[in-house]
Design an enzyme around this catalytic site. Structure first.
Site: not given
Length: 103
Positions: A19, A23, A42, A76
Protein backbone atom coordinates in the site's frame (compact mmCIF):
# COMPACT_ATOMS: atom_id res chain seq x y z
CA UNK A 1 -14.77 28.43 0.47
CA UNK A 2 -12.47 25.52 1.11
CA UNK A 3 -14.08 22.35 2.42
CA UNK A 4 -12.07 19.69 4.24
CA UNK A 5 -12.51 15.95 4.27
CA UNK A 6 -10.80 13.15 6.20
CA UNK A 7 -11.14 9.39 6.23
CA UNK A 8 -9.66 6.26 7.78
CA UNK A 9 -8.85 3.06 5.90
CA UNK A 10 -7.59 -0.23 7.25
CA UNK A 11 -4.92 -2.03 5.25
CA UNK A 12 -4.48 -5.78 5.51
CA UNK A 13 -1.53 -6.32 7.87
CA UNK A 14 0.42 -8.38 5.33
CA UNK A 15 -0.10 -5.77 2.56
CA UNK A 16 0.98 -2.52 4.26
CA UNK A 17 4.30 -2.32 2.41
CA UNK A 18 2.51 -2.72 -0.91
CA UNK A 19 0.00 0.00 0.00
CA UNK A 20 2.80 2.40 0.92
CA UNK A 21 4.70 1.57 -2.28
CA UNK A 22 1.59 2.14 -4.42
CA UNK A 23 1.22 5.61 -2.96
CA UNK A 24 4.83 6.47 -3.72
CA UNK A 25 3.99 5.92 -7.39
CA UNK A 26 0.33 6.91 -7.85
CA UNK A 27 -0.65 6.60 -11.50
CA UNK A 28 -0.30 9.94 -13.34
CA UNK A 29 -3.85 9.63 -14.72
CA UNK A 30 -5.20 9.17 -11.18
CA UNK A 31 -3.33 12.27 -10.00
CA UNK A 32 -4.73 14.16 -12.99
CA UNK A 33 -8.29 13.05 -12.18
CA UNK A 34 -7.91 14.17 -8.56
CA UNK A 35 -6.67 17.58 -9.70
CA UNK A 36 -9.47 17.94 -12.28
CA UNK A 37 -11.94 17.07 -9.50
CA UNK A 38 -10.63 20.09 -7.60
CA UNK A 39 -9.00 18.01 -4.87
CA UNK A 40 -5.87 19.50 -3.35
CA UNK A 41 -3.66 19.24 -0.28
CA UNK A 42 -4.29 15.49 -0.29
CA UNK A 43 -2.26 13.76 2.42
CA UNK A 44 -2.28 10.23 3.82
CA UNK A 45 -0.77 9.42 7.21
CA UNK A 46 -0.05 5.94 8.55
CA UNK A 47 -0.60 4.48 12.03
CA UNK A 48 0.23 0.78 11.84
CA UNK A 49 -2.35 -0.70 9.47
CA UNK A 50 -4.64 2.32 9.64
CA UNK A 51 -4.35 5.09 7.07
CA UNK A 52 -5.70 8.55 7.79
CA UNK A 53 -6.39 10.63 4.70
CA UNK A 54 -7.07 14.34 4.44
CA UNK A 55 -7.81 16.59 1.47
CA UNK A 56 -9.44 19.85 0.55
CA UNK A 57 -11.79 20.99 -2.21
CA UNK A 58 -14.08 23.92 -2.91
CA UNK A 59 -16.98 21.49 -3.43
CA UNK A 60 -16.57 18.04 -1.87
CA UNK A 61 -19.86 16.75 -3.22
CA UNK A 62 -18.99 17.73 -6.80
CA UNK A 63 -15.48 16.28 -6.41
CA UNK A 64 -16.92 12.96 -5.22
CA UNK A 65 -19.38 12.82 -8.12
CA UNK A 66 -16.60 13.64 -10.60
CA UNK A 67 -14.30 10.94 -9.21
CA UNK A 68 -17.11 8.34 -9.25
CA UNK A 69 -17.45 8.98 -13.00
CA UNK A 70 -13.74 8.55 -13.76
CA UNK A 71 -12.72 5.15 -15.14
CA UNK A 72 -9.26 5.50 -13.59
CA UNK A 73 -10.80 5.92 -10.14
CA UNK A 74 -12.57 2.57 -10.44
CA UNK A 75 -9.36 0.89 -11.62
CA UNK A 76 -7.40 2.47 -8.74
CA UNK A 77 -9.99 1.42 -6.16
CA UNK A 78 -9.99 -2.12 -7.59
CA UNK A 79 -6.20 -2.27 -7.31
CA UNK A 80 -6.25 -0.93 -3.74
CA UNK A 81 -9.11 -3.26 -2.74
CA UNK A 82 -6.67 -6.17 -2.78
CA UNK A 83 -4.64 -4.37 -0.10
CA UNK A 84 -7.48 -3.03 2.06
CA UNK A 85 -9.82 -4.73 4.47
CA UNK A 86 -12.74 -3.11 2.61
CA UNK A 87 -12.97 -1.67 -0.93
CA UNK A 88 -13.38 2.10 -1.18
CA UNK A 89 -16.24 3.38 -3.37
CA UNK A 90 -15.13 4.95 -6.67
CA UNK A 91 -16.16 8.40 -5.39
CA UNK A 92 -13.92 8.11 -2.35
CA UNK A 93 -13.90 6.84 1.21
CA UNK A 94 -16.69 7.79 3.62
CA UNK A 95 -15.76 11.04 5.36
CA UNK A 96 -15.14 11.32 9.06
CA UNK A 97 -17.28 13.71 11.07
CA UNK A 98 -15.45 16.94 11.91
CA UNK A 99 -15.80 17.76 15.60
CA UNK A 100 -13.10 20.40 16.19
CA UNK A 101 -11.21 22.97 14.14
CA UNK A 102 -8.66 25.56 15.22
CA UNK A 103 -8.29 28.32 12.63
Amino acid sequence: MTERSAFVLRVRPDRVDEYVAAHQEVWPEMLDALRRAGIRNYTIFRNGTQMFGYFESDDLEAASRFMAEQEVSGRWQDAMAELLEERVPDGGAPALEEIFRLE
